[in-house]
Design a protein around this motif. Sequence first.
Motif, short mmCIF file in Angstrom:
data_model
loop_
_atom_site.label_atom_id
_atom_site.label_comp_id
_atom_site.label_asym_id
_atom_site.label_seq_id
_atom_site.Cartn_x
_atom_site.Cartn_y
_atom_site.Cartn_z
N VAL A 114 4.00 18.14 57.41
CA VAL A 114 4.21 16.84 56.77
C VAL A 114 4.44 17.02 55.27
CG1 VAL A 114 3.02 14.71 56.11
CG2 VAL A 114 2.94 15.50 58.47
N PHE A 115 3.71 17.93 54.66
CA PHE A 115 3.82 18.10 53.21
C PHE A 115 5.14 18.75 52.81
CE2 PHE A 115 3.01 20.13 49.12
CZ PHE A 115 2.36 19.12 48.42
N PHE A 116 5.55 19.79 53.53
CA PHE A 116 6.70 20.57 53.09
C PHE A 116 8.01 20.19 53.78
CE2 PHE A 116 3.43 23.62 51.69
CZ PHE A 116 3.89 23.83 50.40
N VAL A 117 7.95 19.58 54.98
CA VAL A 117 9.17 19.25 55.72
C VAL A 117 9.46 17.76 55.67
CG1 VAL A 117 10.35 19.40 57.95
CG2 VAL A 117 8.84 21.26 57.21
N ASP A 118 8.46 16.94 56.06
CA ASP A 118 8.67 15.49 56.00
C ASP A 118 8.78 14.99 54.57
OD1 ASP A 118 8.47 15.61 58.70
OD2 ASP A 118 6.51 14.66 58.86
N ASN A 119 8.20 15.72 53.63
CA ASN A 119 8.25 15.36 52.21
C ASN A 119 8.70 16.59 51.42
OD1 ASN A 119 6.79 12.51 51.90
ND2 ASN A 119 5.66 13.68 53.44
N PRO A 120 9.29 16.39 50.25
CA PRO A 120 9.72 17.53 49.41
C PRO A 120 8.52 18.17 48.71
CG PRO A 120 10.23 15.49 48.29
CD PRO A 120 9.70 15.10 49.66
N GLY A 121 7.71 18.93 49.46
CA GLY A 121 6.47 19.46 48.93
C GLY A 121 6.64 20.33 47.71
N THR A 122 7.69 21.16 47.71
CA THR A 122 7.90 22.05 46.56
C THR A 122 8.17 21.25 45.29
OG1 THR A 122 8.77 23.77 48.02
CG2 THR A 122 9.31 23.93 45.68
N ILE A 123 9.00 20.23 45.40
CA ILE A 123 9.32 19.39 44.23
C ILE A 123 8.08 18.62 43.78
CG2 ILE A 123 10.73 17.47 43.43
CD1 ILE A 123 12.92 18.41 45.30
N ILE A 124 7.30 18.15 44.73
CA ILE A 124 6.07 17.41 44.38
C ILE A 124 5.13 18.32 43.60
CG2 ILE A 124 4.02 16.31 45.34
CD1 ILE A 124 5.80 15.37 47.67
N LEU A 125 4.91 19.55 44.10
CA LEU A 125 4.03 20.48 43.39
C LEU A 125 4.55 20.75 41.98
CD1 LEU A 125 3.29 23.08 46.21
CD2 LEU A 125 1.73 21.37 45.30
N HIS A 126 5.85 20.96 41.85
CA HIS A 126 6.44 21.25 40.54
C HIS A 126 6.24 20.09 39.58
CE1 HIS A 126 9.76 21.13 37.61
NE2 HIS A 126 9.63 22.45 37.58
N ASP A 127 6.58 18.87 40.04
CA ASP A 127 6.55 17.72 39.14
C ASP A 127 5.12 17.37 38.73
OD1 ASP A 127 9.24 17.69 39.44
OD2 ASP A 127 9.35 15.86 40.64
N VAL A 128 4.19 17.44 39.67
CA VAL A 128 2.80 17.10 39.34
C VAL A 128 2.21 18.12 38.38
CG1 VAL A 128 0.48 16.85 40.28
CG2 VAL A 128 2.42 15.85 41.48
N ALA A 129 2.44 19.41 38.67
CA ALA A 129 1.87 20.45 37.81
C ALA A 129 2.47 20.39 36.41
CB ALA A 129 2.11 21.83 38.43
N LYS A 130 3.77 20.19 36.31
CA LYS A 130 4.41 20.16 35.00
C LYS A 130 4.02 18.92 34.21
CE LYS A 130 8.75 21.58 32.91
NZ LYS A 130 10.11 22.12 33.19
N SER A 131 3.93 17.77 34.89
CA SER A 131 3.50 16.55 34.20
C SER A 131 2.09 16.72 33.64
CB SER A 131 3.55 15.36 35.17
OG SER A 131 4.87 15.09 35.58
N ALA A 132 1.20 17.34 34.43
CA ALA A 132 -0.17 17.52 33.96
C ALA A 132 -0.24 18.49 32.79
CB ALA A 132 -1.05 18.01 35.10
#
Length: 728
Positions: A114-132
């Motif tokens: 669900v995290f990596f296929v149903d949703n763009p998990g890699t992009i989510i990890l990148h955006d959240v980590a960089k924003s923080a």
Amino acid sequence: MSYKARSARPGEAIDDDMLVTLLAQENRAAIGYLSDQVSQEQDDNLDRYLGMPYGDEEDGSSNVMSFDVAETVDWALPDLLEPFMSGDRIVEFEPNSPKDEEFCDHASDLANHVFFVDNPGTIILHDVAKSAMIQKLGVVKTYWHDEKCIEDGEASGLDEIAYGELASDPSVEIVEATERQIDLSEEIAPAFPNGMAIDVKYRRTCDKSKVCIVAVPPEEFKVRQRATDIEKPGYCCHEIRKTRADLIAMEFDADLVMSASNNETWDEDSRRDSRFFDQSRKDEEGGPKLSDELLLLEEYYEVDLDGDGRSKLVQAFRVGKTLLDKQEVDYHPFDTWSPDRIPHRLIGQGLADKVKQTQRIKTVLQRQMLDNVYLANNPRMEMPETAIGENTIQDVLEFRIGGLVRTKVAGQMRALEVPDRSGVALQAISYMDNVREMQSGIVRNGQAISSEEIDPKSATESRRQDRNSQVRKRLMARMFAETLLVPVFRKILRLLVTYQDAPRSLKIAGDWVTMDPRHWNADLRARIFTGLGHSSKDEELQASQLMLAVQAQGREVGMVQEKHLWNTAKKLTSALGWQNPDQYFLNPESDEGQQLLQAQAQQQPQEDPKVIEAKGRIEMKQQEAAVSAQIAEATAQHEKDLAERNAAHRQELEAYRLETDRLVAELKAENEMQLAVDRMQIEERIAVFKAEKEFELAKYKAEMTGFAQAETEASMTAGYRPGGDLDK
């Protein structure tokens, strides 16, 4: 505009108007409002990352910017995210009871899918980590999204069986069915016994509902002041722009949506525009009303809604003063992470907070250094007034290589010499780079040399030194996993158990597996599966190879079975970065593996159990002796390596201290020299001023002495009369 908050009395139920008032009060007091200090620091951090001007730049001087914030964030981000992007699983679930064990493995696979296929998990990890890292706080929103879509289709030439299967599908609605006569051949005649085919127009309803995971921009998230934990913040809010058509599509009441007015403050909020500093915002006017953009507030507020003395978490959707919907919920969908967690505080610090002061200092030093170089390469001219002609000033200002300067008297113009201070500036910039690395813990090019290029002993030492240099980044990764990913995956499991209304089939390790989460336990424990803080991919590969060798010995005495070898084979395949281990190893739990095991069991001769037991004891003793020897050798090597590392560390600290003392001494000597020059100039001016004043005083005294003598003579002359006394 004045604002007066209303509050409910104890035991009083809260109606919609009062709820809107309370929500507006919480929203205005929350972190993330227009004038909030945290919000201003977030915007300033983003400006520093983008290299925006400070506002004190001057025309004619250097306006160069140092990019310390961007360099620190961009160097830290790959190392932080690598453990979460290099494996098939980043989180797995553990059972709470024996009955949970049968589906824990499936729950882990489905949640990661669900995290990596149903949703763009890699992009989510990148955006959240960089924003923080830039803006103090990364926010993830995990929720269930109901989506039904309708597709119209046609099918022609169906027989009765195909038509019956289509009509019996619960997701299909037959719009029109028409029979027609067809010419039958010998091949198709059995399918059409009455010689009639059916043409169908149908409408299919597709269920695309799923768990949605999004990275929320910091400027769209608000939380109550002094919140210490995201699990119970008291109040939190997600603000997002939606058109009226979008809100109606979200199944809000159309009359409420069309009557809602724009929030009175959202156009004043420029925080969203700072992210798109190079793109202008066009607010279209005069279009259809459905295309109007409104500010939708999705708020979660703990309040005693019914007046029964118990606070409940209320989810409310509103636009300005219009309440679109409200309901009681068990939890909110947000999870957060701060790179530098401050205990007992929700919002900590980002990497930008630690290095933006260094960026400011380096920016000033670089500008001063470049200004010094510019002046040294293009010095000012000293021109005596006697040499200035009609065109002299214009010729000097219009610089041309080989150009002429027309003067009245030749040889009187000269360039003003500018001392070269670039060396001192470069030393100070280098010192500030060291300060930045100490403050942030992010070292550029901090990876050790590949172990294949040097001898094993040096490779081991290099890996240890590299792990020490990366310790702060590994701590950030651990906190990223524990405070953000684990709660997100627990929400994923809870949503799947609550809303997934049908089994789902996934291809895992080459096999199709059907999973039905409706009967799972929604409160399973979750833990990180990436091995954070323990090993890299190379170390996992070496460990897998070592485990296979040990298992080969253990297999001879019956300590290792086929399922243990299969688990190690999967680890080895994962460490190599390959997928589907069943393509390289035989799964003992598959049908083919079971058949092979049965055939091997039938072929093996039966040996006396006593002989097997005796052999096992002998081999066990041999292995214990070998393991004891290995432990002793490893302990001695570890103590030796530890002593060498401590000695090297002391040398590095001493070298760093000497270099720092040298830089400080040079800066101190230069400052003392400049101070001595300034003191001499001041003393020279004081001496000149004193001499002038003493000269004026002497002149004044002389004048006063002459004046007094003249008065005395005059008075004596006035008092003398010939032939008489002086007193008469």
